[in-house]
Motif scaffolding. Structure first.
Motif, PDB file in Angstrom:
ATOM      1  N   VAL A 103     -22.334  14.790  -9.745  1.00  0.00           N
ATOM      2  CA  VAL A 103     -22.182  15.744 -10.841  1.00  0.00           C
ATOM      3  C   VAL A 103     -20.710  16.133 -10.998  1.00  0.00           C
ATOM      4  O   VAL A 103     -19.993  16.335 -10.028  1.00  0.00           O
ATOM      5  N   GLU A 106     -17.940  18.020 -16.509  1.00  0.00           N
ATOM      6  CA  GLU A 106     -18.397  17.752 -17.875  1.00  0.00           C
ATOM      7  C   GLU A 106     -19.913  17.717 -18.003  1.00  0.00           C
ATOM      8  O   GLU A 106     -20.458  17.730 -19.111  1.00  0.00           O
ATOM      9  N   HIS A 107     -20.627  17.645 -16.877  1.00  0.00           N
ATOM     10  CA  HIS A 107     -22.087  17.668 -16.913  1.00  0.00           C
ATOM     11  C   HIS A 107     -22.637  19.092 -16.896  1.00  0.00           C
ATOM     12  O   HIS A 107     -23.800  19.305 -17.232  1.00  0.00           O
ATOM     13  N   GLN A 141     -31.519  13.355 -18.075  1.00  0.00           N
ATOM     14  CA  GLN A 141     -30.177  13.848 -17.769  1.00  0.00           C
ATOM     15  C   GLN A 141     -29.828  13.597 -16.306  1.00  0.00           C
ATOM     16  O   GLN A 141     -28.714  13.173 -15.986  1.00  0.00           O
ATOM     17  N   SER A 144     -28.966   9.973 -15.755  1.00  0.00           N
ATOM     18  CA  SER A 144     -27.634   9.651 -16.267  1.00  0.00           C
ATOM     19  C   SER A 144     -26.544  10.116 -15.312  1.00  0.00           C
ATOM     20  O   SER A 144     -25.595   9.389 -15.026  1.00  0.00           O
ATOM     21  N   ILE A 145     -26.688  11.334 -14.804  1.00  0.00           N
ATOM     22  CA  ILE A 145     -25.677  11.891 -13.900  1.00  0.00           C
ATOM     23  C   ILE A 145     -25.640  11.125 -12.584  1.00  0.00           C
ATOM     24  O   ILE A 145     -24.584  11.012 -11.947  1.00  0.00           O
TER      25      ILE A 145
END
Length: 217
Positions: A103, A106-107, A141, A144-145
């Protein structure tokens, strides 16, 4: 391109997301014909990106194509649920662990936005479809992270298949509010970069939900 970085979405990517969402949440029912012309008008794009999206969805077993008849939402096979659940039980905790390790600042905005949405659920009624969409979006999400594109592709495929089956099983059931709220502590553990806690909480979340669904069948 650095790991986890995304290119600008193509029209086919956009079409894929729209059609997949409608199939997964049963807005397009199992075995229902998919009207390319109507989708083209609704999304204000040509048929080529829509056909590309349908090919991808066919590879993911969400769409079936019949010669000279067109494309249809795939039938739902409840017998797939156990096998899909086994895969997700093994891989979802890994994705949460990797997300906590990877992480970045920007997340954080998107993660905190989902925390706010979850907090708001305690103060208002929610429809089943809303909860299922939020649940799926949070899982996406996290994938993706996590920063592993192969893991992300695999989990996306099985999250879509299982969410579609769940949507049918849960259609006439009480909203799965408590199970959705379990995602809050997982998001917080990811934000805290606590990989062990992220893995443990995700393992429990997937296990609890699988057991809940199994008891309804």
């Amino acid at each position: 391109m650095e790991r986890g970085e995304r290119v600008i979405e193509s029209l086919a990517d956009i079409a894929y997301k729209v059609i997949a969402d409608r199939i997964i949440t049963l807005d397009i029912r199992p075995n229902e014909a998919i009207n390319e012309s109507q989708l083209s008008k609704e999304m204000q794009m040509g048929r080529t990106p829509i056909r590309e999206a349908l090919k991808q969805l066919e590879s993911e077993r969400l769409v079936v194509t019949q010669t000279r008849k067109g494309s249809f939402a795939a039938p739902i096979k409840l017998t797939d649920l156990l096998e899909v659940a086994q895969i997700r039980q093994a891989l979802e905790p890994l994705a949460a662990e990797l997300a906590a390790e990877n992480v970045r600042p920007e997340h954080e905005s998107a993660l905190r936005g989902h925390l706010q949405l979850l907090a708001a659920l305690s103060g208002r009624p929610a429809e089943q479809n809303e909860l299922m969409r939020l649940n799926l979006e949070i899982h996406r999400q996290i994938y993706s992270i996590a920063g592993n594109l192969h893991l992300e592709d695999t989990l996306l495929r099985y999250a879509h298949l299982s969410t579609r089956i769940w949507s049918q099983i849960l259609e006439r059931r009480s909203p799965v509010r408590e199970h959705t709220l379990e995602l809050g502590p997982i998001i917080q553990a990811v934000l805290d970069k606590d990989s062990a806690q992220s893995r443990t909480l995700m393992d429990a979340h997937v296990r609890n939900f699988n057991e809940y669904i199994a008891n309804l069948r």
